[in-house]
Design an enzyme around this catalytic site. Structure first.
Site, PDB file in Angstrom:
ATOM      1  N   LYS A  87      -4.027  -7.742  -7.133  1.00 13.38           N
ATOM      2  CA  LYS A  87      -3.413  -7.279  -8.390  1.00 13.38           C
ATOM      3  C   LYS A  87      -3.859  -8.133  -9.569  1.00 13.38           C
ATOM      4  O   LYS A  87      -3.929  -7.638 -10.699  1.00 13.38           O
ATOM      5  CB  LYS A  87      -1.892  -7.246  -8.271  1.00 13.38           C
ATOM      6  CG  LYS A  87      -1.421  -6.124  -7.369  1.00 13.38           C
ATOM      7  CD  LYS A  87      -0.074  -5.582  -7.773  1.00 13.38           C
ATOM      8  CE  LYS A  87       0.245  -4.327  -6.986  1.00 13.38           C
ATOM      9  NZ  LYS A  87       1.662  -4.014  -6.935  1.00 13.38           N
ATOM     10  N   LYS A 100      -7.534   1.115   0.928  1.00 12.69           N
ATOM     11  CA  LYS A 100      -6.216   1.729   1.144  1.00 12.69           C
ATOM     12  C   LYS A 100      -5.960   2.835   0.123  1.00 12.69           C
ATOM     13  O   LYS A 100      -6.346   2.702  -1.034  1.00 12.69           O
ATOM     14  CB  LYS A 100      -5.159   0.623   0.979  1.00 12.69           C
ATOM     15  CG  LYS A 100      -3.765   1.023   1.359  1.00 12.69           C
ATOM     16  CD  LYS A 100      -2.758  -0.031   0.935  1.00 12.69           C
ATOM     17  CE  LYS A 100      -2.459   0.038  -0.545  1.00 12.69           C
ATOM     18  NZ  LYS A 100      -1.282  -0.710  -0.998  1.00 12.69           N
ATOM     19  N   LYS A 149      -1.201   4.495  -4.820  1.00 11.17           N
ATOM     20  CA  LYS A 149      -0.682   5.341  -5.890  1.00 11.17           C
ATOM     21  C   LYS A 149      -1.124   4.842  -7.259  1.00 11.17           C
ATOM     22  O   LYS A 149      -1.023   5.562  -8.239  1.00 11.17           O
ATOM     23  CB  LYS A 149       0.838   5.453  -5.802  1.00 11.17           C
ATOM     24  CG  LYS A 149       1.592   4.158  -5.857  1.00 11.17           C
ATOM     25  CD  LYS A 149       3.087   4.409  -5.692  1.00 11.17           C
ATOM     26  CE  LYS A 149       3.842   3.122  -5.675  1.00 11.17           C
ATOM     27  NZ  LYS A 149       4.705   2.737  -4.753  1.00 11.17           N
TER      28      LYS A 149
HETATM   29  P1  TYM Z   1       4.833   0.186  -2.355  1.00 10.25           P
HETATM   30  O1  TYM Z   1       5.678   0.864  -3.370  1.00 10.25           O
HETATM   31  O2  TYM Z   1       3.485  -0.269  -2.750  1.00 10.25           O
HETATM   32  O3  TYM Z   1       4.661   1.095  -1.071  1.00 10.25           O
HETATM   33  C1  TYM Z   1       5.783   1.681  -0.454  1.00 10.25           C
HETATM   34  C2  TYM Z   1       5.640   1.721   1.050  1.00 10.25           C
HETATM   35  O4  TYM Z   1       4.549   2.559   1.413  1.00 10.25           O
HETATM   36  C3  TYM Z   1       3.638   1.862   2.242  1.00 10.25           C
HETATM   37  N1  TYM Z   1       2.283   2.316   1.885  1.00 10.25           N
HETATM   38  C4  TYM Z   1       1.382   2.743   2.774  1.00 10.25           C
HETATM   39  N2  TYM Z   1       1.425   2.880   4.114  1.00 10.25           N
HETATM   40  C5  TYM Z   1       0.321   3.345   4.735  1.00 10.25           C
HETATM   41  N3  TYM Z   1      -0.827   3.674   4.076  1.00 10.25           N
HETATM   42  C6  TYM Z   1      -0.915   3.552   2.737  1.00 10.25           C
HETATM   43  N4  TYM Z   1      -2.022   3.868   2.101  1.00 10.25           N
HETATM   44  C7  TYM Z   1       0.228   3.075   2.024  1.00 10.25           C
HETATM   45  N5  TYM Z   1       0.487   2.847   0.705  1.00 10.25           N
HETATM   46  C8  TYM Z   1       1.749   2.391   0.645  1.00 10.25           C
HETATM   47  C9  TYM Z   1       3.845   0.404   1.895  1.00 10.25           C
HETATM   48  O5  TYM Z   1       3.439  -0.448   2.933  1.00 10.25           O
HETATM   49  C10 TYM Z   1       5.333   0.355   1.662  1.00 10.25           C
HETATM   50  O6  TYM Z   1       6.023   0.257   2.892  1.00 10.25           O
HETATM   51  N6  TYM Z   1       6.707  -4.388  -2.270  1.00 10.25           N
HETATM   52  C11 TYM Z   1       6.937  -3.060  -1.797  1.00 10.25           C
HETATM   53  C12 TYM Z   1       8.298  -2.515  -2.210  1.00 10.25           C
HETATM   54  C13 TYM Z   1       9.424  -3.405  -1.828  1.00 10.25           C
HETATM   55  C14 TYM Z   1       9.908  -3.626  -0.500  1.00 10.25           C
HETATM   56  C15 TYM Z   1      10.973  -4.548  -0.642  1.00 10.25           C
HETATM   57  C16 TYM Z   1       9.539  -3.132   0.738  1.00 10.25           C
HETATM   58  C17 TYM Z   1      10.172  -4.158  -2.662  1.00 10.25           C
HETATM   59  N7  TYM Z   1      11.084  -4.836  -1.955  1.00 10.25           N
HETATM   60  C18 TYM Z   1      11.667  -5.018   0.471  1.00 10.25           C
HETATM   61  C19 TYM Z   1      10.250  -3.600   1.850  1.00 10.25           C
HETATM   62  C20 TYM Z   1      11.280  -4.514   1.708  1.00 10.25           C
HETATM   63  C21 TYM Z   1       5.858  -2.162  -2.388  1.00 10.25           C
HETATM   64  O7  TYM Z   1       5.311  -2.436  -3.413  1.00 10.25           O
HETATM   65  O8  TYM Z   1       5.642  -1.033  -1.717  1.00 10.25           O
END
Ligand code: TYM
Length: 338
Positions: free
Chosen positions: A118, A200, A203
């Protein structure tokens, strides 16, 4: 809470309401949430504070919180069974985050690959929040005595850091936090970008052709799949090194149909080329998303109901979070407020 509920193990997870929710996020995280909600006490959060580590349009962010909540529910998360809430509605998250900041080391945060990625992506805005991002995540998870955290592969390193922090804290003060474990799907933990299957699916990707969102129109999905990168061969077989594009499409196909990759390979063993296969993957994704999209349209119209769900969720979450925070404040030596 009934006797039965109090015995259930705890699940916690969240998604940042930024960009559009992709099919990667669904397969990596939400698909497991839907299954786990029946056996566990689950909290599913909108990680709105985390989104601020990248500059957001305020109106858009507010709107997206409702969009994402409606999508959680449209995907099958039952608001009557689970605690659905927004991170910013539960101040204990930032309060615990401050305390944990004082136990997290610069070196360990510096090693986080997401921070490095990032920082490259947002070179003009490498802010302190971006650096401390995993500490806020630690607060999210640890406030609720979480046993499992269903996430995709990209969050594994953050989960390891959260475990280290919890163990460090417990070592000093006694058994304060439950040590959480990541819950990562065996298949679909890392859905790849359509045009560059070595990256990966994200979004926040500037190229919209790289991802499929849960709200993409059928023609958009057909178009994106048609343009998806494959290879110069003609066999439909799973092989991540030789055929990353086809392998990714097989994982997508399998996730939306619940057919195994082996069964899919077998049914395409006589295929000569990728045209029909890609078309079939598009149609399977469209058929899978169609009922989710209809439910979403209906749910999204009723913002008052979505607000009610978040209000209830925040009350329930606060009750749990404040109990943990109170313990932590006392243990570290803060005075009780009178
Ligand atoms: P975020 O918003 O980037 O993604 C949300 C969830 O989707 C999964 N994910 C994927 N899994 C498989 N293939 C992909 N291409 C893919 N893109 C996204 C991510 O692994 C995630 O599970 N930091 C976290 C949000 C968060 C969180 C937490 C998660 C904040 N606090 C506490 C768990 C526990 C995030 O940015 O996810």
């Amino acid at each position: 809470m009934t006797m039965n509920e109090s015995k259930k193990l705890n699940i916690f997870s969240g998604i940042q309401p930024s960009g559009e929710l992709t099919i990667g996020g669904y397969i990596g995280a939400i698909k497991n949430w839907v299954t786990l909600q029946h056996e566990y006490q689950c909290l599913f959060m909108l990680a709105d504070l985390h989104t601020l580590t990248v500059l957001q349009d305020p109106e858009m962010l507010r709107k997206r919180c409702y969009d994402f909540l409606a999508l959680y529910i449209a995907c099958g998360i039952d608001p009557a069974k689970n605690i659905l809430f927004a991170q910013s509605h539960v101040p204990e998250h930032t309060q615990l985050s401050w305390i944990l900041n004082c136990y997290a080391h610069m070196g360990e945060l510096n090693r986080m690959t997401q921070f490095k990625d990032k920082s490259k992506q947002h070179a003009a805005n490498i802010n302190v929040g971006l650096f401390g991002y995993p500490v806020l995540m630690a607060a999210d998870v640890l406030l609720y005595q979480t046993h499992y955290v269903p996430v995709g592969e990209d969050q594994k390193q953050h989960l390891e850091l959260i475990r280290d922090l919890a163990l460090r804290f417990n070592h000093r003060y006694g058994d304060v936090f439950t040590i959480p474990e990541p819950y990562i799907p065996k298949q679909g933990a890392r859905i790849m970008s359509l045009q560059d299957p070595t990256q990966k699916m994200s979004k926040s990707d500037a190229n919209l052709h790289n991802f499929i969102t849960l709200l993409d129109e059928p023609d958009t999905i057909r178009h994106k799949l048609k343009r998806a990168t494959t290879d110069s061969g003609h066999e439909i077989r799973f092989n991540l090194t030789e055929k990353p594009g086809i392998s990714n499409l097989l994982v997508l196909f399998s996730a939306v149909t619940d057919k195994t990759i082996l069964a899919l390979e077998t049914s395409y063993q006589h295929a000569n080329g990728y045209g029909q296969f890609k078309q079939d993957v598009s149609e399977a994704i469209i058929a899978f998303l169609s009922p989710i999209q209809s439910r979403y349209q209906a749910l999204r119209k009723d913002e008052t109901e979505l607000q009610r769900i978040l209000h209830q969720g925040a009350l329930a979450a606060r009750e749990k979070a404040s109990a943990t925070l109170k313990k932590v404040y006392t243990l570290v030596g803060l005075m009780e407020s009178t």
